[in-house]
Design a protein around this motif. Structure first.
Motif, PDB file in Angstrom:
ATOM      1  N   ALA A  32      22.042 -13.319 -30.685  1.00  0.00           N
ATOM      2  CA  ALA A  32      23.062 -14.323 -30.373  1.00  0.00           C
ATOM      3  C   ALA A  32      23.818 -13.856 -29.135  1.00  0.00           C
ATOM      4  O   ALA A  32      24.500 -12.847 -29.151  1.00  0.00           O
ATOM      5  CB  ALA A  32      24.017 -14.492 -31.545  1.00  0.00           C
ATOM      6  N   ALA A  33      23.663 -14.551 -28.060  1.00  0.00           N
ATOM      7  CA  ALA A  33      24.263 -14.130 -26.800  1.00  0.00           C
ATOM      8  C   ALA A  33      25.539 -14.902 -26.523  1.00  0.00           C
ATOM      9  O   ALA A  33      25.726 -16.009 -26.998  1.00  0.00           O
ATOM     10  CB  ALA A  33      23.271 -14.339 -25.659  1.00  0.00           C
ATOM     11  N   GLU A  34      26.402 -14.276 -25.723  1.00  0.00           N
ATOM     12  CA  GLU A  34      27.614 -14.952 -25.292  1.00  0.00           C
ATOM     13  C   GLU A  34      27.227 -16.130 -24.423  1.00  0.00           C
ATOM     14  O   GLU A  34      26.271 -16.084 -23.655  1.00  0.00           O
ATOM     15  CB  GLU A  34      28.485 -13.977 -24.503  1.00  0.00           C
ATOM     16  CG  GLU A  34      29.795 -14.575 -24.021  1.00  0.00           C
ATOM     17  CD  GLU A  34      30.592 -13.579 -23.194  1.00  0.00           C
ATOM     18  OE1 GLU A  34      31.641 -13.971 -22.660  1.00  0.00           O
ATOM     19  OE2 GLU A  34      30.162 -12.421 -23.101  1.00  0.00           O
ATOM     20  N   ASP A  35      27.947 -17.216 -24.524  1.00  0.00           N
ATOM     21  CA  ASP A  35      27.718 -18.403 -23.719  1.00  0.00           C
ATOM     22  C   ASP A  35      27.660 -17.992 -22.250  1.00  0.00           C
ATOM     23  O   ASP A  35      28.624 -17.464 -21.699  1.00  0.00           O
ATOM     24  CB  ASP A  35      28.857 -19.394 -23.962  1.00  0.00           C
ATOM     25  CG  ASP A  35      28.686 -20.684 -23.165  1.00  0.00           C
ATOM     26  OD1 ASP A  35      27.721 -20.787 -22.396  1.00  0.00           O
ATOM     27  OD2 ASP A  35      29.542 -21.576 -23.325  1.00  0.00           O
ATOM     28  N   PRO A  36      26.518 -18.233 -21.556  1.00  0.00           N
ATOM     29  CA  PRO A  36      26.410 -17.785 -20.161  1.00  0.00           C
ATOM     30  C   PRO A  36      27.418 -18.446 -19.238  1.00  0.00           C
ATOM     31  O   PRO A  36      27.852 -17.854 -18.252  1.00  0.00           O
ATOM     32  CB  PRO A  36      24.965 -18.147 -19.786  1.00  0.00           C
ATOM     33  CG  PRO A  36      24.537 -19.165 -20.779  1.00  0.00           C
ATOM     34  CD  PRO A  36      25.273 -18.848 -22.045  1.00  0.00           C
ATOM     35  N   PHE A  39      30.687 -16.669 -19.768  1.00  0.00           N
ATOM     36  CA  PHE A  39      30.609 -15.349 -19.147  1.00  0.00           C
ATOM     37  C   PHE A  39      30.767 -15.467 -17.635  1.00  0.00           C
ATOM     38  O   PHE A  39      31.518 -14.707 -17.010  1.00  0.00           O
ATOM     39  CB  PHE A  39      29.265 -14.691 -19.488  1.00  0.00           C
ATOM     40  CG  PHE A  39      29.025 -13.391 -18.780  1.00  0.00           C
ATOM     41  CD1 PHE A  39      29.739 -12.254 -19.115  1.00  0.00           C
ATOM     42  CD2 PHE A  39      28.090 -13.300 -17.755  1.00  0.00           C
ATOM     43  CE1 PHE A  39      29.532 -11.050 -18.459  1.00  0.00           C
ATOM     44  CE2 PHE A  39      27.873 -12.110 -17.088  1.00  0.00           C
ATOM     45  CZ  PHE A  39      28.593 -10.985 -17.441  1.00  0.00           C
ATOM     46  N   PHE A  40      30.080 -16.426 -17.021  1.00  0.00           N
ATOM     47  CA  PHE A  40      30.174 -16.593 -15.574  1.00  0.00           C
ATOM     48  C   PHE A  40      31.594 -16.948 -15.149  1.00  0.00           C
ATOM     49  O   PHE A  40      32.137 -16.371 -14.204  1.00  0.00           O
ATOM     50  CB  PHE A  40      29.199 -17.678 -15.108  1.00  0.00           C
ATOM     51  CG  PHE A  40      29.241 -17.919 -13.622  1.00  0.00           C
ATOM     52  CD1 PHE A  40      28.466 -17.161 -12.759  1.00  0.00           C
ATOM     53  CD2 PHE A  40      30.062 -18.898 -13.081  1.00  0.00           C
ATOM     54  CE1 PHE A  40      28.525 -17.358 -11.382  1.00  0.00           C
ATOM     55  CE2 PHE A  40      30.120 -19.105 -11.713  1.00  0.00           C
ATOM     56  CZ  PHE A  40      29.350 -18.334 -10.855  1.00  0.00           C
ATOM     57  N   GLU A  41      32.181 -17.910 -15.872  1.00  0.00           N
ATOM     58  CA  GLU A  41      33.498 -18.389 -15.465  1.00  0.00           C
ATOM     59  C   GLU A  41      34.598 -17.359 -15.690  1.00  0.00           C
ATOM     60  O   GLU A  41      35.590 -17.329 -14.969  1.00  0.00           O
ATOM     61  CB  GLU A  41      33.843 -19.690 -16.203  1.00  0.00           C
ATOM     62  CG  GLU A  41      32.902 -20.844 -15.908  1.00  0.00           C
ATOM     63  CD  GLU A  41      32.980 -21.329 -14.457  1.00  0.00           C
ATOM     64  OE1 GLU A  41      33.822 -20.822 -13.700  1.00  0.00           O
ATOM     65  OE2 GLU A  41      32.189 -22.206 -14.079  1.00  0.00           O
ATOM     66  N   SER A  42      34.425 -16.495 -16.698  1.00  0.00           N
ATOM     67  CA  SER A  42      35.479 -15.519 -16.994  1.00  0.00           C
ATOM     68  C   SER A  42      35.264 -14.180 -16.300  1.00  0.00           C
ATOM     69  O   SER A  42      36.222 -13.452 -16.048  1.00  0.00           O
ATOM     70  CB  SER A  42      35.579 -15.293 -18.512  1.00  0.00           C
ATOM     71  OG  SER A  42      34.383 -14.720 -19.017  1.00  0.00           O
ATOM     72  N   LYS A  43      34.008 -13.842 -15.972  1.00  0.00           N
ATOM     73  CA  LYS A  43      33.729 -12.519 -15.413  1.00  0.00           C
ATOM     74  C   LYS A  43      33.205 -12.557 -13.973  1.00  0.00           C
ATOM     75  O   LYS A  43      33.624 -11.756 -13.137  1.00  0.00           O
ATOM     76  CB  LYS A  43      32.703 -11.788 -16.293  1.00  0.00           C
ATOM     77  CG  LYS A  43      33.108 -11.613 -17.739  1.00  0.00           C
ATOM     78  CD  LYS A  43      34.322 -10.718 -17.895  1.00  0.00           C
ATOM     79  CE  LYS A  43      34.645 -10.498 -19.383  1.00  0.00           C
ATOM     80  NZ  LYS A  43      35.874  -9.696 -19.558  1.00  0.00           N
ATOM     81  N   GLU A 126      20.253 -11.446 -16.320  1.00  0.00           N
ATOM     82  CA  GLU A 126      20.067 -12.667 -17.102  1.00  0.00           C
ATOM     83  C   GLU A 126      19.654 -13.860 -16.241  1.00  0.00           C
ATOM     84  O   GLU A 126      19.670 -15.002 -16.702  1.00  0.00           O
ATOM     85  CB  GLU A 126      21.352 -12.989 -17.865  1.00  0.00           C
ATOM     86  CG  GLU A 126      21.668 -11.954 -18.935  1.00  0.00           C
ATOM     87  CD  GLU A 126      22.976 -12.224 -19.660  1.00  0.00           C
ATOM     88  OE1 GLU A 126      23.695 -13.173 -19.276  1.00  0.00           O
ATOM     89  OE2 GLU A 126      23.268 -11.485 -20.623  1.00  0.00           O
ATOM     90  N   GLY A 127      19.269 -13.602 -14.990  1.00  0.00           N
ATOM     91  CA  GLY A 127      18.754 -14.653 -14.145  1.00  0.00           C
ATOM     92  C   GLY A 127      19.749 -15.235 -13.169  1.00  0.00           C
ATOM     93  O   GLY A 127      19.471 -16.256 -12.531  1.00  0.00           O
ATOM     94  N   ALA A 128      20.911 -14.639 -13.031  1.00  0.00           N
ATOM     95  CA  ALA A 128      21.961 -15.123 -12.126  1.00  0.00           C
ATOM     96  C   ALA A 128      22.269 -16.595 -12.345  1.00  0.00           C
ATOM     97  O   ALA A 128      22.254 -17.401 -11.410  1.00  0.00           O
ATOM     98  CB  ALA A 128      21.570 -14.860 -10.673  1.00  0.00           C
ATOM     99  N   PRO A 129      22.541 -17.008 -13.596  1.00  0.00           N
ATOM    100  CA  PRO A 129      22.833 -18.430 -13.849  1.00  0.00           C
ATOM    101  C   PRO A 129      24.137 -18.839 -13.177  1.00  0.00           C
ATOM    102  O   PRO A 129      25.080 -18.056 -13.086  1.00  0.00           O
ATOM    103  CB  PRO A 129      22.948 -18.497 -15.374  1.00  0.00           C
ATOM    104  CG  PRO A 129      23.356 -17.124 -15.793  1.00  0.00           C
ATOM    105  CD  PRO A 129      22.669 -16.199 -14.826  1.00  0.00           C
TER     106      PRO A 129
END
Length: 813
Positions: A32-36, A39-43, A126-129
């Motif tokens: 179960a992964a953190e919502d990508p 993660f992008f928006e916060s980090k 993780e693919g640079a989403p």
């Protein structure tokens, strides 16, 4: 495993490997992964804006021809080639230059903090989403009247909670299957898909399941025998009521809440202090852990449980032990606010003003996920891409937390910041200690002065000896230091960018160096309304807590009942327990979710009543052995037509081992009364009281997929990796547990000359909760007979070791 002189193990390694291979975790258990996007928006986006866009964005001259304002421009790169190779951090220029691995180093003014480098590496791996910028992701307008307003208003999570009538099943041939209203909703949902429920689990399986789910421990042999012999229709209810009354209930549910609260005992394992400073280490976090366990065992209503963590220093609650005298110290309330203080921040960041912003961001993000099911942190740099949360909403909340003292001292560049700590006794109670400490400090200072004289005073000089004697007397008479809690209080960080209590401006693109209009402190406008009473005094945490617990706010009740359902059934009615926003999957059973939320409020926000209602349902009683056609039709178990087998949590695995080895003084553990966590895996304490660390992730808990304490976790990942097998086969802790269990078997079941069967029956009962089958007895006896003579207990230790490695020990059916 010991190898005898003849070179042949008493139980072959092949047999031990076979025991493990049959125990490999089912493929259906996926990580179960953190919502990508979250993660992008916060980090990632804040990092790029703060660290890179000054020189590499569409709004600048783009040094080196590089624009880092979109994924396409990352891939296009600049004069030195593409900035990123998705999935390959080692081949990505941005990882090379930020890691300072070559001649080109970025940012040129100083290396990024390690936490930011790790975040970039994860993003690339993780693919640079990159969240899409068009269509339904259009940013909200500042006037709070976006074109999507009606779409937001229709979204199920943002509507008032209803009180649906359970479906009428009078024409359903399986209507008698339903044991309570939950089952009527579930059966109706199954019928809508052409499905039906799985058979009921056998009594032994249900007892093992419910005992683990409510206490984190297996049932004892006596509890199993009593339940199996109880023919009463109330037998299941008696079991559940007993488990809910057990002190172990708060430890089990408390551990689950601590995942959500991103709890940690320390940054580094075995070290009570932070490498830079003891004042930033989480040395008193254990008091918050104890408060959580105690509150849950007392069934503190969840609305109170929630508000105490937001504003326990401001809202005195007699149900939580707050004294009636307003002048007295509310120790429980202060301790509860540790929830806001135990986040993971990079104290080594030289930019202390950014550090304060990161702390506030963590607080907003965690409150949003834990209580509202919203990713509020995604609005730090721009209006939320998906949900009705504007940047103005974010900084309205940020003003509340900037007006809250989380740090006692900010520290200078290169220095450290100190967490705010509060004494849990009134000043008069601490006066004796303060006076004694001052006297001791005075004597110590005089001794230090002697060392500075030229020439130095001799070690046997009367003056030095007299001061040493005085120092020793003070030390011997020193009273205990007043207890401290990591807690927040009113007022901002001293010498910070926004000290004191005040509204704060929007940080344009998330940077404190570019400030916009000041936003009054308030709740998010879409949810709380455009016309809110002004926060005229105090930080606003009291108002925030009241809004969270308000009957007009549907989110906290929906979020917590769904979270508990997820804990007990393995999947939420909404599959993303911490995200109810527009990107989430709608609930499979929206009427059931609202019915549970309505009952939860009617029951006084009782967590125990909620757990009781769910585990006594026929839905929870189902077996995991569903028909193949049903599994094919509903592989994700979205319609709850079975109960999925699950692997024990890391804590449950260890606790079951040490319980079987008779290493727990009490099966209930310490029930929220324990002191600081122990870093030793061999400690005779439940795993709740063994250190959860942030900087040392190479430990047992991490190996078996414990929650990441760096961020609020809605669920735990599930992995199947060879180091898990190697740990169980070879680690000294598991070997010592196996020896202790074998010793217990020898002590409790005397040797029988004609048969090992009684002791085998005891071993299976202790470890697997059932009697051994005939073929298992035959295999075990053959293995014992093949052992070298002279040390029968060693052979039994090997047999126990195999059982500890078995699938059945580690899984709940």
């Amino acid at each position: 495993m010991k190898i005898p002189p003849n070179g042949k193990p008493a139980l072959s390694h092949a047999l031990l490997r076979l025991a493990w291979l049959t125990a490999l975790w089912p493929a259906a258990l996926r990580a179960a992964a953190e919502d990508p996007v979250a993660f992008f928006e916060s980090k990632i986006r804040p990092l790029l804006i703060e660290r890179c866009h000054e020189c590499h964005s569409a709004e600048t001259k783009q040094k080196g021809g590089l624009d880092l304002s979109s994924r396409e421009r990352f891939l296009a790169g600049g004069d030195s080639g593409p900035a990123v190779v998705p999935g390959k951090p080692e081949a990505s220029l941005i990882i090379t230059v930020t890691g300072y691995h070559g001649d080109l180093k970025m940012p040129p003014k100083g290396k990024l903090p390690s936490a930011e480098i790790v975040a970039l590496q994860r993003w690339v791996r993780e693919g640079a989403p990159w969240p899409e910028e068009a269509g339904r992701t259009a940013a909200l307008k500042p006037d709070r009247l976006p074109a999507r307003e009606e779409e937001f208003r229709r979204w199920w999570a943002f509507q008032p909670i209803t009180d649906p009538v359970p479906p009428d099943l009078k024409d359903d041939p399986q209507r008698e299957w339903a044991r309570n209203e939950i089952d009527r909703f579930v059966l109706a949902g199954l019928r809508s898909q052409g499905l039906g429920p799985a058979p009921e689990a056998d009594r032994r399986s249900w007892l093992r399941r419910v005992t683990y789910d409510l206490t984190g421990l297996p049932p004892t042999e006596e509890e199993t025998a009593f339940f199996l012999a109880d023919p009463s229709s109330k037998a299941h209810e008696r079991v559940v009521d007993r488990l809910l009354a057990s002190p172990a209930y708060g430890e089990r549910v408390g551990r689950r809440w601590l995942d959500v609260a991103r709890y940690a005992d320390a940054y580094q394992a075995g070290r009570p202090t932070h490498p830079a400073t003891s004042d930033f280490e989480l040395t008193e976090a254990w008091r918050y852990r104890n408060w959580v366990v105690s509150a849950l065992n007392r069934d503190l209503p969840f609305d109170r449980f929630m508000t105490r963590q937001i504003a326990g220093d401001l809202i005195r609650d007699p149900l939580d032990g707050a004294p009636a005298d307003p002048a007295s110290i509310d120790a429980a309330g202060l301790t509860a606010t540790s929830f806001l203080s135990i986040g993971s921040w990079d104290n080594g960041d030289a930019d202390k003003k950014k550090l304060v912003g990161d702390i506030v961001d963590d607080q907003i993000d965690t409150v949003g996920k834990a209580f509202l099911g919203l990713t509020l942190g995604c609005a730090r740099c721009h209006d939320h891409k998906f949900d009705p949360v504007s940047t103005a909403d974010y900084y309205a909340l940020a003003g509340i937390f900037h007006s809250t003292r989380t740090l006692n001292a900010l520290g200078g560049k290169g220095g450290h910041s100190d967490l705010n700590r509060v004494r849990l006794v009134p000043p008069e109670s601490a006066r004796t200690y303060d006076e004694a400490a001052a006297a001791l400090a005075g004597v110590t200072a005089k001794l230090a002065e002697l060392d500075k004289r030229k020439p130095a005073v001799a070690a046997d000089a009367p003056e030095r000896l007299a001061l040493k004697a005085e120092r020793d007397r003070f030390q011997a008479a020193m009273p205990p230091a007043p207890p401290l809690a990591i807690a927040v209080q009113e007022g901002g960080v001293p010498k910070g960018l926004f000290p004191g209590i005040q509204d704060v401006p929007v940080h344009i693109r998330g940077s404190y160096t570019r400030l916009g209009a000041v936003v009054p402190r308030r709740m998010p406008a879409f949810f709380a309304g455009e016309k809110q009473p002004p926060i005229s005094s105090g930080s606003g945490r009291k108002e925030l807590a009241a809004w969270l617990a308000s009957a007009d706010n549907p989110l906290p009740r929906r979020v917590i009942v769904n979270r508990v359902w997820h804990w007990l059934l393995g999947r939420g009615i909404v599959p993303t327990p911490s995200n109810f926003g527009m990107r989430s999957e709608p609930p499979s059973h929206p009427e059931l979710l609202d019915w549970l939320a309505s009952r939860f409020a009617a029951d006084g926000w009782s967590m125990k009543a909620l757990h009781r209602r769910i585990v006594l349902s026929a839905t929870y009683r189902q077996s995991s052995a569903a028909a193949p056609a049903a599994i094919e039709a509903d592989p994700e178990n979205r319609w709850f037509g079975r109960v999925q087998a699950r692997r024990l949590d890391a804590e449950e695995i260890r606790d079951s081992m040490i319980l079987a080895a008779a290493r727990l003084p009490s099966p209930a553990g310490e029930a929220g009364t324990g002191g600081p966590a122990d870093h030793d895996l061999e400690a005779r304490r439940r795993s709740l009281y063994v250190q959860t660390t942030r900087w040392d992730r190479s430990n047992f808990s991490t190996l078996f997929d414990a929650a990441n304490p760096d961020t609020s976790s809605e669920s735990r990942p599930l992995s199947t990796v060879s180091p898990q097998a190697l740990f169980l086969m070879n680690n000294r802790f598991v070997e010592s547990v196996a020896r202790d269990i074998a010793t217990r078997l020898f002590n409790e079941v005397p040797a029988a000359a004609e048969s090992e069967v009684p002791r085998l029956a005891r071993a299976w009962a202790v470890l697997l909760g059932r009697p051994p089958r005939q073929e298992e007895v035959a295999t075990a006896r053959a293995s014992l007979a093949a052992a070298p003579p002279g040390d029968p207990q060693a052979a039994w230790t090997d047999l126990v070791h195999i059982l500890l490695c078995s699938n059945e020990f580690a899984f709940i059916d």
